[in-house]
Design a protein around this motif. Structure first.
Motif, PDB file in Angstrom:
ATOM      1  N   ARG A 213     -17.873 122.002  23.505  1.00 43.78           N
ATOM      2  CA  ARG A 213     -18.474 120.868  22.805  1.00 43.78           C
ATOM      3  C   ARG A 213     -17.378 120.052  22.137  1.00 43.78           C
ATOM      4  NH1 ARG A 213     -23.996 122.432  21.762  1.00 43.78           N
ATOM      5  NH2 ARG A 213     -24.538 123.749  23.551  1.00 43.78           N
ATOM      6  N   LEU A 214     -17.594 118.753  22.038  1.00 48.58           N
ATOM      7  CA  LEU A 214     -16.686 117.913  21.265  1.00 48.58           C
ATOM      8  C   LEU A 214     -16.934 118.118  19.782  1.00 48.58           C
ATOM      9  CD1 LEU A 214     -16.886 114.603  23.318  1.00 48.58           C
ATOM     10  CD2 LEU A 214     -14.798 115.913  22.883  1.00 48.58           C
ATOM     11  N   ALA A 215     -15.868 118.301  19.028  1.00 49.05           N
ATOM     12  CA  ALA A 215     -16.003 118.425  17.580  1.00 49.05           C
ATOM     13  C   ALA A 215     -16.504 117.095  17.001  1.00 49.05           C
ATOM     14  CB  ALA A 215     -14.663 118.804  16.955  1.00 49.05           C
ATOM     15  N   PRO A 216     -17.183 117.135  15.873  1.00 48.83           N
ATOM     16  CA  PRO A 216     -17.639 115.881  15.249  1.00 48.83           C
ATOM     17  C   PRO A 216     -16.447 114.988  14.911  1.00 48.83           C
ATOM     18  CG  PRO A 216     -18.688 117.798  14.245  1.00 48.83           C
ATOM     19  CD  PRO A 216     -17.596 118.323  15.124  1.00 48.83           C
ATOM     20  N   GLY A 217     -16.707 113.701  14.867  1.00 51.07           N
ATOM     21  CA  GLY A 217     -15.664 112.768  14.473  1.00 51.07           C
ATOM     22  C   GLY A 217     -15.608 111.570  15.392  1.00 51.07           C
ATOM     23  N   SER A 218     -14.511 110.856  15.323  1.00 49.75           N
ATOM     24  CA  SER A 218     -14.315 109.675  16.154  1.00 49.75           C
ATOM     25  C   SER A 218     -12.919 109.730  16.739  1.00 49.75           C
ATOM     26  CB  SER A 218     -14.499 108.399  15.323  1.00 49.75           C
ATOM     27  OG  SER A 218     -13.566 108.364  14.256  1.00 49.75           O
ATOM     28  N   GLY A 219     -12.603 108.802  17.656  1.00 53.46           N
ATOM     29  CA  GLY A 219     -11.312 108.822  18.314  1.00 53.46           C
ATOM     30  C   GLY A 219     -11.197 110.025  19.230  1.00 53.46           C
ATOM     31  N   TYR A 220      -9.984 110.503  19.406  1.00 56.50           N
ATOM     32  CA  TYR A 220      -9.782 111.693  20.236  1.00 56.50           C
ATOM     33  C   TYR A 220     -10.342 112.901  19.503  1.00 56.50           C
ATOM     34  CZ  TYR A 220      -7.455 115.102  23.279  1.00 56.50           C
ATOM     35  OH  TYR A 220      -7.186 116.120  24.169  1.00 56.50           O
ATOM     36  N   ARG A 221     -11.235 113.631  20.161  1.00 57.09           N
ATOM     37  CA  ARG A 221     -11.910 114.757  19.514  1.00 57.09           C
ATOM     38  C   ARG A 221     -11.547 116.054  20.222  1.00 57.09           C
ATOM     39  NH1 ARG A 221     -17.757 112.333  20.125  1.00 57.09           N
ATOM     40  NH2 ARG A 221     -18.446 114.333  19.251  1.00 57.09           N
ATOM     41  N   ARG A 222     -11.233 117.065  19.434  1.00 57.33           N
ATOM     42  CA  ARG A 222     -10.886 118.370  19.976  1.00 57.33           C
ATOM     43  C   ARG A 222     -12.144 119.082  20.446  1.00 57.33           C
ATOM     44  NH1 ARG A 222      -5.634 119.499  18.635  1.00 57.33           N
ATOM     45  NH2 ARG A 222      -5.793 120.691  20.568  1.00 57.33           N
ATOM     46  N   LEU A 223     -11.948 120.097  21.292  1.00 55.95           N
ATOM     47  CA  LEU A 223     -13.075 120.880  21.775  1.00 55.95           C
ATOM     48  C   LEU A 223     -13.266 122.118  20.927  1.00 55.95           C
ATOM     49  CD1 LEU A 223     -12.991 120.838  25.680  1.00 55.95           C
ATOM     50  CD2 LEU A 223     -14.140 119.304  24.092  1.00 55.95           C
ATOM     51  N   VAL A 224     -14.522 122.497  20.781  1.00 58.97           N
ATOM     52  CA  VAL A 224     -14.893 123.732  20.100  1.00 58.97           C
ATOM     53  C   VAL A 224     -15.876 124.468  20.989  1.00 58.97           C
ATOM     54  CG1 VAL A 224     -14.515 122.773  17.798  1.00 58.97           C
ATOM     55  CG2 VAL A 224     -16.781 122.595  18.860  1.00 58.97           C
ATOM     56  N   SER A 225     -16.091 125.725  20.689  1.00 57.93           N
ATOM     57  CA  SER A 225     -17.086 126.519  21.406  1.00 57.93           C
ATOM     58  C   SER A 225     -18.437 126.352  20.737  1.00 57.93           C
ATOM     59  CB  SER A 225     -16.694 127.999  21.411  1.00 57.93           C
ATOM     60  OG  SER A 225     -15.483 128.187  22.105  1.00 57.93           O
ATOM     61  N   GLY A 226     -19.427 126.007  21.523  1.00 54.59           N
ATOM     62  CA  GLY A 226     -20.782 125.866  21.012  1.00 54.59           C
ATOM     63  C   GLY A 226     -21.685 126.920  21.609  1.00 54.59           C
ATOM     64  N   PRO A 227     -22.935 126.961  21.184  1.00 47.74           N
ATOM     65  CA  PRO A 227     -23.881 127.939  21.731  1.00 47.74           C
ATOM     66  C   PRO A 227     -24.185 127.645  23.190  1.00 47.74           C
ATOM     67  CG  PRO A 227     -25.012 126.362  20.343  1.00 47.74           C
ATOM     68  CD  PRO A 227     -23.550 126.109  20.152  1.00 47.74           C
ATOM     69  N   GLY A 228     -24.664 128.658  23.887  1.00 47.98           N
ATOM     70  CA  GLY A 228     -25.053 128.468  25.280  1.00 47.98           C
ATOM     71  C   GLY A 228     -26.305 127.619  25.399  1.00 47.98           C
TER      72      GLY A 228
END
Length: 618
Positions: free
Chosen positions: A88-103
């Motif tokens: 999942r894309l982390a919250p925010g704007s511009g270039y966003r890092r990825l995080v692990s989200g639920p299935g």
């Protein structure tokens, strides 16, 4: 011989060893409008399997905290399927890092057949396999690429595509590590790649793809063996320059500076190869340079292996080329040829490379038959010696006991990205369906009983999905009538034992029911997103008999084995595969060009992702 049938997909030991993005984006626009019409479904919350919870696999719940390390030092695959965790894309704007989200939970789709209670206690496994599609393994330094179209559309060039080999290797690793399917308890028996295996109809790209799938060392470099010669160090702010401080348009959108990126992108990568048999279906990028250009033009054929590369052209010429590519009104690629000739003096010098040559259809088939790429089999990966003329690149194969796979060739041989079937292939498809159907309906709607048939459940594979198939004449086969997606749907609906038509091309996850308008027969069309663009998915399929007059086809999306979390300092093959995913999720200009909901549309709704598709037993 019109088409061929190959033997069963049995596990063996592996050996040791752009269309212009304008066209691609047009498909995303026209295709995403259909997402809203997929029909009703019951979405089940995540829970563990029990005799009462018939339709939910084990393992749904919290995401993995961090990837484990294998004994070889590579990251072990990160989450078996998207039932467990998703990027999942982390919250925010511009270039966003990825995080692990639920299935993502399971969606039961009962538009075509009732989902009867207790079926989990009755069902019998029939087949388990994986589909990969639209890998677009790319030689990003090829002179014939049209990156300059980006001047008219930010989405016309992919910032991440130099990492396509590393990203695809991570997908192969994930497939090898899947283990048993969550619903059948069977490991996948084979993999089907449904086209756009390569990006630019190149002999070198095909060598990389075949090595990726069968195992071996890939050096994703061409031209100068010691230097990168492409747009990403050109000094033009039109493109992302990861290694430099240049204030290019992508860095202004937030893409990072990553010193050493281009050198790392060209380093050799070792693919373990698939540990199960795999099959290949052709796509428009496999048959045509850029997926939409003429493979017959002598100027283009010479240019692709030559010593000049055009990085930019005037805006008016960008618009003119984009227009004819979008409409398909220039099958001989006259506009591009004239642009290349007119601006030859302004093109930059690059190292020529004969390995970039265009392929004939015959060479494409012959490469699949090469023993060096046998991998886990089968020989030819669906193609046979009888198809070395390259004119009939379609075949059938035994997908499992009582299950027939049919691979059809939907590509035009002249310059166009849309798909179709010729009359000869459509007739072959009808004969093949009839030979494996104990009863079916003729073209006039009369029931036909065929006691001699080898009755089977049928799965059809192609590159193009039904909305992208038209009746446009093929300039390379002018004598043959072409047939569109509606005609293929009508044909498949005459055979009650057709379970699904599985395809790619749209770069979108979408599942569509195709009920017959008057009779109790129907099938599903399963369209899977690409592995080059967001959301970088493949699909695991499991077919079961519920012993109540219905079958269930389970579809489970999978990601590559690369960790969701990226580290810009990690330029190992694993780190590059993670970065490949993260940059694709941040596709510069994509959302702005196509509307804020485009990423959601490409990933599909819940009913297009992890599903149980109910169908009557034919």
């Amino acid at each position: 011989m019109a088409g061929s049938e190959t033997s069963a997909a049995t596990t063996a030991t592996p050996t040791s060893t752009s269309s212009s993005a304008t066209n691609r984006r047009r498909f995303l626009v026209t295709s995403s409008a259909a997402v809203a019409g997929a029909g009703a479904a019951l979405v089940l919350p995540g829970q563990r399997r029990s005799s009462a919870a018939a339709d939910t696999p084990p393992g749904q719940g919290a995401p993995h905290a961090s990837p484990a390390r294998s004994s070889a030092g590579r990251a072990a695959p990160f989450g078996a399927t998207t039932l467990e965790t998703t990027a999942r894309l982390a919250p925010g704007s511009g270039y966003r890092r990825l995080v692990s989200g639920p299935g993502w939970p399971l969606a039961v789709r009962d538009e075509l057949a009732a989902a009867r209670s207790g079926r989990a206690d009755r069902r019998t496994a029939l087949a388990c396999f994986v589909q990969v599609t639209d890998l677009h393994v790319a030689d990003v330094q090829s002179p014939l690429r049209t990156e300059f179209l980006r001047a008219g559309s930010a989405g016309s060039w992919r910032a991440q595509e130099a990492l396509s080999v590393a990203g695809s290797v991570a997908l192969v690793e994930q497939i090898n590590a899947l283990g048993d399917g969550p619903y059948t308890g069977r490991p996948p028996a084979f993999v089907m790649s449904t086209g756009d295996n390569v990006d630019n109809h190149s002999a070198l790209e095909l060598e990389w793809f075949l090595t990726l799938m069968s195992g071996g060392r890939i050096t994703p470099n061409s031209g100068d063996p010691h230097a990168y010669e492409g747009v990403q160090n050109s000094g033009l702010p039109l493109y992302w320059h990861p290694d430099s401080d240049l204030s290019d348009q992508d860095k202004r959108r937030g893409l990072p500076r990553i010193p050493g990126y281009l050198e790392a992108a060209l380093r050799p990568v070792v693919s373990p190869g698939l540990r199960m048999p795999w099959y290949s279906t052709p796509g428009n990028h496999d048959d045509l340079p850029g997926g939409c250009l003429s493979p017959y033009d002598p100027v283009l054929r010479e240019y692709v292996t030559g010593a000049r590369k055009l990085y930019s052209v005037p805006d008016a010429e960008v618009a003119a080329l984009a227009r004819v590519l979008d409409t398909g009104g220039d099958p001989k690629s006259t506009v591009l040829r004239e642009i290349l000739l007119r601006h030859a003096a302004g093109a930059r010098a690059v190292t020529p490379d004969p390995r970039r040559r265009m392929l004939t259809p015959q060479e494409y088939v012959r490469a699949h038959l090469d023993p060096a790429f046998a991998g886990a089999g089968p020989a030819g990966h669906g193609y046979s010696e009888n198809q070395l003329d390259g004119e009939r690149m379609y075949y059938s194969f035994r997908a499992a006991d009582g299950v027939l796979g049919i691979s059809i060739d939907t590509t035009y041989r002249s310059g166009h990205y849309e798909g179709s079937l010729g009359s000869e292939q459509l007739a072959w498809l009808e004969r093949t369906l009839a030979a494996h159907s104990a009863h079916y309906y003729d073209a006039d709607g009369r029931l036909v009983h065929n006691a001699a048939a080898d009755d089977a459940h049928i799965l059809v594979f192609s590159h193009h999905h039904s909305p992208s198939m038209t009746r446009r004449p093929d300039a390379a086969r002018t004598e043959e009538t072409r047939h569109d997606g509606a005609e293929v749907i009508a044909l498949l609906n005459r055979f009650p034992n057709v379970v699904a038509w599985i395809n790619g091309h749209s770069h979108i996850n979408r599942i569509t029911p195709h009920p017959h308008p008057t009779a109790a027969r129907s099938f599903w069309e399963v369209n899977t997103a690409s592995h080059v663009d967001y959301p970088q998915h493949a699909r695991l399929f499991e077919l079961v008999d519920n012993h109540d007059g219905t079958l269930s086809l389970f579809t489970t999306l999978i990601e590559s084995g690369a960790p969701h979390r990226t580290d810009f300092g990690d330029l190992s093959a694993v780190g590059l595969a993670s970065l490949y995913r993260e940059v694709s999720y941040n596709a510069p200009g994509l959302a702005a060009q196509m509307g804020g909901g485009v990423l959601e549309a490409m990933a599909g709704r819940a009913v297009d992702r992890n599903t149980e598709l109910m169908v009557r037993r034919g």
